[in-house]
Scaffold this active site. Sequence first.
Site, PDB file in Angstrom:
ATOM      1  N   GLU A 363      68.308  -3.273  37.979  1.00 49.62           N
ATOM      2  CA  GLU A 363      67.332  -2.938  39.035  1.00 49.62           C
ATOM      3  C   GLU A 363      67.391  -1.445  39.392  1.00 49.62           C
ATOM      4  OE1 GLU A 363      66.227  -5.610  42.132  1.00 49.62           O
ATOM      5  OE2 GLU A 363      67.164  -7.290  41.102  1.00 49.62           O
ATOM      6  N   SER A 366      72.518   3.702  39.158  1.00 47.03           N
ATOM      7  CA  SER A 366      72.905   4.492  40.340  1.00 47.03           C
ATOM      8  C   SER A 366      72.207   5.849  40.322  1.00 47.03           C
ATOM      9  CB  SER A 366      74.423   4.691  40.370  1.00 47.03           C
ATOM     10  OG  SER A 366      75.045   3.447  40.594  1.00 47.03           O
TER      11      SER A 366
END
Length: 386
Positions: A363, A366
């Site tokens: 998703e 970082s």
Amino acid sequence: MYYNLSEEEEMIREVARTLAEEKIKPLREEMDRKSYFPPEIREEFGKSDLLRVFIPEEYEGLGMGFMGTALATEEISIVDGGVGTAYSANGLGATPIILFGSEEQKRKYLPPTASGEKWAAFALTEPDAGSDAGNVQLRADKEGDYYILNGNKVFITNGGLADYYVVIVATDRKKGIRGLSAVIVEKDTEGFTFGKEEDKMGIRAAPTRELVFSDCKVPRENLLRREGFGFMIAMKTFDRTRAGVAAQAVGIAQGALTEAISYANVRKQFGKRIGEFQAIQIKLAEMATKVEAARALTYLAARYIDSGATTISKISSQAKLFASDVAMQVTIEAVQVFGGYGYMRDYPVEKMMRDAKITQIYEGTSEIQKLVIANELLKEDLRKKK
Ligand code: COS
């Protein structure tokens, strides 16, 4: 207690905790070893209210929003990050329909999702469209009342397990991201098959498959909202579900912390419990503080999303960024507290460390979260200057 949870939220946390302890934990090691999501776990979810949490009340859900979902996700992930992923990915698949579905689409897909009869998945990633989410190549050509899909998606969580898939497709490749659209594809649609099943480092209970579309005929009524809205639908979905990944990360970190504390109270070296040594105490204190900070940020993001605020991208990405780093740091430290035993499969902490890694990747990595946060900061400032 200090998060002011409602009675209903406490209740759902308890339901998730009980299911995780009683039904998931006994299968944890086997699911990890064999890399599979057992039908009995799917059945247990259906019997509980956990799949109703994220579905609005009008569609037979509990309407508990992202806070309720975060609590359930965290509890499940404390015990097993893989099952936590499958649960979250189900919510991820349903979210675009909750946000952008027509009344008819909601009536068709949400009640069976709430009851557990149907599971959902979300399919964006392709071999050349990962961080570059706008580079989707899966074609959807119009033909009469249908879209004809050709191409593939990779790394799709709940691939094979899910009964319907919200798939981001290119309805007009000349238009770039403005030519992307989102369509719902049901599992048994002709021309839709499953390819490679991935053999992963962690979250092995969650199935991850390739989706293959070959002249797959999807009714045009399965289009979400309008053509050209696909990228926006994906981004607005992630704005919410990234807080869900943060909740998974908090759960995994809490699971590892609990194991480390418990081990420190029983393991003896030099004639003492290792928890009596300051070297271990310092580790535990740092781990616990990080977990609580990650939880606080995650709950803040979930509450903010549930408030109906429109500017949620930043807080959701911040929660994911921070909590996923904490999950990685805390699980590594938990293995360290266990020493040599921590490296062995006989104890759950090495699995937790493997499970934690993906939260820094899926998703949006970082690095992508940092881009989203920085963009929002700069936009906020420009708005103030206008
Ligand atoms: N909500 C609404 N609209 C959004 C949005 C959001 N959260 N984020 C971007 N948009 C809009 C922008 O406003 C822009 O619209 P305009 O062209 O009208 O200005 C458009 O979408 C393109 O935005 P941007 O230029 O920022 O897009 P990029 O291609 O540079 O991509 C990132 C932005 C990198 C943030 C995006 O591609 C991303 O999130 N990538 C990671 C994807 C991911 O999570 N993949 C893992 C999938 S695992 S399920």
